[in-house]
Design a protein around this motif. Structure first.
Motif, mmCIF file in Angstrom:
data_model
loop_
_atom_site.group_PDB
_atom_site.id
_atom_site.type_symbol
_atom_site.label_atom_id
_atom_site.label_comp_id
_atom_site.label_asym_id
_atom_site.label_seq_id
_atom_site.Cartn_x
_atom_site.Cartn_y
_atom_site.Cartn_z
ATOM 1 N N SER A 50 0.413 -1.129 -0.200
ATOM 2 C CA SER A 50 0.571 -0.185 -0.024
ATOM 3 C C SER A 50 0.619 1.413 -0.148
ATOM 4 O O SER A 50 -0.098 2.560 -0.114
ATOM 5 C CB SER A 50 -0.787 0.011 1.064
ATOM 6 N N GLY A 51 2.216 1.384 -0.106
ATOM 7 C CA GLY A 51 3.289 2.515 0.123
ATOM 8 C C GLY A 51 2.486 3.604 1.181
ATOM 9 O O GLY A 51 2.798 4.284 1.267
ATOM 10 N N GLY A 52 2.567 2.375 2.387
ATOM 11 C CA GLY A 52 2.208 2.665 3.611
ATOM 12 C C GLY A 52 0.629 3.503 4.093
ATOM 13 O O GLY A 52 0.469 4.487 5.040
ATOM 14 N N ARG A 53 -0.302 3.271 3.061
ATOM 15 C CA ARG A 53 -1.554 3.651 3.572
ATOM 16 C C ARG A 53 -2.695 2.897 4.393
ATOM 17 O O ARG A 53 -3.402 2.890 4.951
ATOM 18 C CB ARG A 53 -2.019 4.142 1.764
ATOM 19 N N LEU A 54 -1.856 1.753 3.874
ATOM 20 C CA LEU A 54 -2.661 0.742 5.528
ATOM 21 C C LEU A 54 -1.253 0.166 6.142
ATOM 22 O O LEU A 54 -0.489 -0.265 6.032
ATOM 23 C CB LEU A 54 -3.256 -0.714 4.574
ATOM 24 N N LEU A 55 -2.355 0.164 7.112
ATOM 25 C CA LEU A 55 -1.434 -1.017 8.569
ATOM 26 C C LEU A 55 -2.472 -1.874 9.234
ATOM 27 O O LEU A 55 -3.704 -1.685 9.383
ATOM 28 C CB LEU A 55 -1.348 0.966 9.758
ATOM 29 N N VAL A 56 -2.012 -2.812 9.427
ATOM 30 C CA VAL A 56 -2.651 -4.155 9.812
ATOM 31 C C VAL A 56 -1.941 -4.690 10.942
ATOM 32 O O VAL A 56 -0.733 -4.915 10.760
ATOM 33 C CB VAL A 56 -2.464 -5.109 8.909
ATOM 34 N N ARG A 57 -2.772 -5.034 11.573
ATOM 35 C CA ARG A 57 -1.891 -5.483 13.285
ATOM 36 C C ARG A 57 -3.850 -6.491 13.349
ATOM 37 O O ARG A 57 -4.690 -6.528 13.588
ATOM 38 C CB ARG A 57 -1.657 -4.388 14.376
ATOM 39 N N THR A 58 -3.111 -7.456 14.429
ATOM 40 C CA THR A 58 -4.056 -7.875 15.769
ATOM 41 C C THR A 58 -4.543 -7.258 16.761
ATOM 42 O O THR A 58 -3.139 -6.946 17.101
ATOM 43 C CB THR A 58 -3.464 -9.327 15.139
ATOM 44 N N SER A 59 -5.201 -8.516 17.388
ATOM 45 C CA SER A 59 -5.555 -7.970 18.544
ATOM 46 C C SER A 59 -6.082 -9.120 19.670
ATOM 47 O O SER A 59 -5.750 -10.253 18.871
ATOM 48 C CB SER A 59 -6.550 -7.083 18.888
ATOM 49 N N ASP A 60 -5.514 -9.495 20.488
ATOM 50 C CA ASP A 60 -5.802 -11.064 21.162
ATOM 51 C C ASP A 60 -7.329 -11.021 21.509
ATOM 52 O O ASP A 60 -7.766 -12.024 21.292
ATOM 53 C CB ASP A 60 -5.087 -10.977 22.654
ATOM 54 N N CYS A 61 -7.678 -10.408 21.571
ATOM 55 C CA CYS A 61 -9.446 -9.962 21.545
ATOM 56 C C CYS A 61 -9.821 -8.928 22.163
ATOM 57 O O CYS A 61 -9.657 -8.541 22.177
ATOM 58 C CB CYS A 61 -9.992 -10.970 23.016
ATOM 59 N N LEU A 62 -11.235 -8.547 20.866
ATOM 60 C CA LEU A 62 -11.529 -7.261 20.525
ATOM 61 C C LEU A 62 -13.052 -7.840 21.508
ATOM 62 O O LEU A 62 -14.030 -6.464 21.473
ATOM 63 C CB LEU A 62 -11.677 -6.928 19.032
ATOM 64 N N GLY A 63 -13.154 -8.621 21.343
ATOM 65 C CA GLY A 63 -14.079 -9.044 22.852
ATOM 66 C C GLY A 63 -15.681 -9.169 22.527
ATOM 67 O O GLY A 63 -16.477 -10.232 23.251
ATOM 68 N N PRO A 64 -16.493 -8.731 21.097
ATOM 69 C CA PRO A 64 -17.366 -9.456 20.435
ATOM 70 C C PRO A 64 -17.530 -10.892 20.031
ATOM 71 O O PRO A 64 -17.559 -10.810 18.777
ATOM 72 C CB PRO A 64 -17.782 -8.614 19.580
ATOM 73 N N CYS A 65 -17.671 -11.776 20.885
ATOM 74 C CA CYS A 65 -17.162 -13.017 20.237
ATOM 75 C C CYS A 65 -18.202 -14.715 19.471
ATOM 76 O O CYS A 65 -18.044 -14.622 18.669
ATOM 77 C CB CYS A 65 -17.203 -14.144 21.765
ATOM 78 N N GLY A 66 -19.577 -13.216 19.777
ATOM 79 C CA GLY A 66 -20.817 -13.539 18.880
ATOM 80 C C GLY A 66 -20.455 -13.417 17.724
ATOM 81 O O GLY A 66 -21.228 -13.938 16.406
ATOM 82 N N GLN A 67 -19.565 -11.982 17.096
ATOM 83 C CA GLN A 67 -19.377 -11.414 15.515
ATOM 84 C C GLN A 67 -17.885 -11.946 15.528
ATOM 85 O O GLN A 67 -17.905 -11.587 14.282
ATOM 86 C CB GLN A 67 -20.015 -10.157 15.766
ATOM 87 N N ALA A 68 -17.660 -12.916 15.943
ATOM 88 C CA ALA A 68 -16.210 -13.588 15.387
ATOM 89 C C ALA A 68 -16.020 -14.202 13.783
ATOM 90 O O ALA A 68 -17.078 -14.954 13.136
ATOM 91 C CB ALA A 68 -16.058 -15.160 15.718
ATOM 92 N N ASN A 69 -15.383 -13.402 13.011
ATOM 93 C CA ASN A 69 -14.085 -12.619 12.760
ATOM 94 C C ASN A 69 -14.535 -11.104 12.916
ATOM 95 O O ASN A 69 -15.008 -10.815 11.993
ATOM 96 C CB ASN A 69 -13.608 -13.260 11.727
ATOM 97 N N VAL A 70 -13.952 -10.531 14.143
ATOM 98 C CA VAL A 70 -14.069 -9.105 14.076
ATOM 99 C C VAL A 70 -12.870 -8.586 12.987
ATOM 100 O O VAL A 70 -11.619 -8.793 13.464
ATOM 101 C CB VAL A 70 -14.366 -8.385 15.827
ATOM 102 N N VAL A 71 -12.958 -7.509 12.813
ATOM 103 C CA VAL A 71 -11.871 -6.675 12.074
ATOM 104 C C VAL A 71 -12.747 -5.118 12.369
ATOM 105 O O VAL A 71 -13.754 -4.779 11.993
ATOM 106 C CB VAL A 71 -11.473 -6.778 10.436
ATOM 107 N N VAL A 72 -11.535 -4.563 13.260
ATOM 108 C CA VAL A 72 -12.085 -2.742 12.911
ATOM 109 C C VAL A 72 -11.264 -2.419 12.434
ATOM 110 O O VAL A 72 -10.067 -2.047 12.342
ATOM 111 C CB VAL A 72 -12.006 -1.977 14.853
ATOM 112 N N VAL A 73 -11.836 -0.909 11.492
ATOM 113 C CA VAL A 73 -11.716 -0.818 10.304
ATOM 114 C C VAL A 73 -11.633 0.706 10.670
ATOM 115 O O VAL A 73 -12.640 1.666 11.086
ATOM 116 C CB VAL A 73 -11.683 -0.749 9.231
ATOM 117 N N GLN A 74 -9.745 1.371 11.069
ATOM 118 C CA GLN A 74 -10.143 2.483 11.546
ATOM 119 C C GLN A 74 -9.464 3.848 11.074
ATOM 120 O O GLN A 74 -8.818 3.510 9.758
ATOM 121 C CB GLN A 74 -8.940 2.408 13.123
ATOM 122 N N PRO A 75 -10.057 4.938 10.645
ATOM 123 C CA PRO A 75 -10.268 5.758 9.608
ATOM 124 C C PRO A 75 -8.686 6.565 10.011
ATOM 125 O O PRO A 75 -8.110 6.184 10.954
ATOM 126 C CB PRO A 75 -10.981 6.925 9.683
#
Length: 135
Positions: A50-75
């Motif tokens: 992406s040339g630095g326009r996108l960052l991807v990181r992982t989290s151990d747990c975001l909390g809403p397990c009933g909606q797995a898999n969860v991805v948070v898209v931050q501006p």
């Protein structure tokens, strides 16, 4: 303004994806038949290209397990300046969801581009724990 503060203020943050990979998300026992590693690999490859326009990181747990898999898209910084806010995407299990997330962030993400309508159907409100400041 000091040079350190000016330097910090002039930085721009890219659009970021936080991918849950805790107890339920990314777990083949909960969602068999989903290529969890393949999904994360695709997201990371997109970030690398992406040339630095996108960052991807992982989290151990975001909390809403009933909606797995969860991805948070931050501006990005510009997206936030234009009013964009983090979008919580649930049930991001297949290639279609991954394709739509990648297309949206390639177009600019929250605040810059409208999300695909079918991806918007997977949005859910951020859990209360994620919005409550820790003391």
């Amino acid at each position: 303004m000091t040079s350190a503060i000016r330097s910090f203020a002039s930085r721009t943050r890219p659009c970021a994806l936080t991918v849950c990979r805790g107890c339920c998300c990314g777990d083949a026992r909960k969602n068999p038949g989903t290529d969890h590693e393949g999904q994360l690999r695709r997201l990371r490859e997109a970030a690398a290209g992406s040339g630095g326009r996108l960052l991807v990181r992982t989290s151990d747990c975001l909390g809403p397990c009933g909606q797995a898999n969860v991805v948070v898209v931050q501006p990005s910084t510009e997206g936030r300046r234009r009013g964009g806010r983090a979008a919580w995407v649930g049930w991001a299990l297949g290639d279609d969801s991954t394709d739509e997330i990648l297309a949206w962030v390639a177009a600019g993400g929250p605040g810059i581009a409208e999300p695909p309508a079918t991806l918007e159907l997977q949005f859910f409100p951020a859990p209360v724990e994620a919005r409550t400041p820790r003391r």
